[in-house]
Design an enzyme around this catalytic site. Sequence first.
Site, mmCIF file in Angstrom:
data_model
loop_
_atom_site.group_PDB
_atom_site.id
_atom_site.type_symbol
_atom_site.label_atom_id
_atom_site.label_comp_id
_atom_site.label_asym_id
_atom_site.label_seq_id
_atom_site.Cartn_x
_atom_site.Cartn_y
_atom_site.Cartn_z
ATOM 1 C CB THR A 168 -0.920 0.014 1.224
ATOM 2 O OG1 THR A 168 -1.789 -1.122 1.162
ATOM 3 C CG2 THR A 168 -1.767 1.281 1.251
ATOM 4 C CE LYS A 221 -5.528 -1.160 1.572
ATOM 5 N NZ LYS A 221 -4.242 -1.870 1.695
ATOM 6 C CE LYS A 232 1.920 2.226 4.873
ATOM 7 N NZ LYS A 232 1.510 1.466 3.654
#
Length: 287
Positions: A96, A171, A239
């Site tokens: 990711t 995502k 994050k």
Amino acid sequence: MKVSFIGLGVMGYPMAGHLQQAGHQVCVYNRTRQKALDWVEKYQGTLAETPKAAAQGAELVFVCVGNDDDLRSVVLGEQGALAGMQPGTVLVDHTTASATVARELEALCNAQQIGFLDAPVSGGQAGAENGQLTIMVGGNQNTYEKAEPVMQCYARFCRLLGESGTGQLAKMMNQICIAGAVQGLAEAMHFGQKAGLDCEAVVEVISKGAAQSWQMENRHKTMLADQYEFGFAVDWMRKDLAIALQQGRELGVTLPVTALVDQFYADVQAMGGNRWDTSSLLARLKR
């Protein structure tokens, strides 16, 4: 097929295992060598000392690491995966990361006649272990068709959504949705407990209606038991949300709920919950 898998974290370790169990010849690389040794002992594949060595001879190279910088460190440079790959092979990135680094890597791959897919996953550690991940993919159709049958070894659903970077953007949408859903669930659980309700019984009812979500089905019991030492860590969620918030700024899109929940996760970190599951938003409300 002969494949390699770079990055044996909580996601990559079982994903690489599914590839080996499906009959592929898997060579792994991990920065912490002991993790690679443990994987080989469990799954009987092979290990390499550098990403370049792992990628040599592989038809498909899979990467699943922490962030943009980690990704560049294992893909680029004299000992990076690209240095060991041949024209006609494919690099699949399950990290990711940002859409920017996806497009950067695609350009570098194209220069070497190597296919590239950005293919972040959703489903958490349990999804990786059970081979039930959802995979969001960016890239071109021909490259996708080479990699998709192999990704099915650990996928519940896999789809090509557009050009390079599209998988990462998808995502980001996924994480934006999760942030709001988990905060809503945490508030509901806190409300129910304060009201003296049997929250387990309530969830059994409302989970059959419009409030149903993966988070509700899979996290309400551990939340009610104040158990958070598992699952997708708060540090990693922050994050991911930072990537989404930065992309939102670049697009001129406001994400007020996402920004608020990100700060709530900062509060959880301040409580010492860096490695707690993302459902620990309830702990913040109960402090």
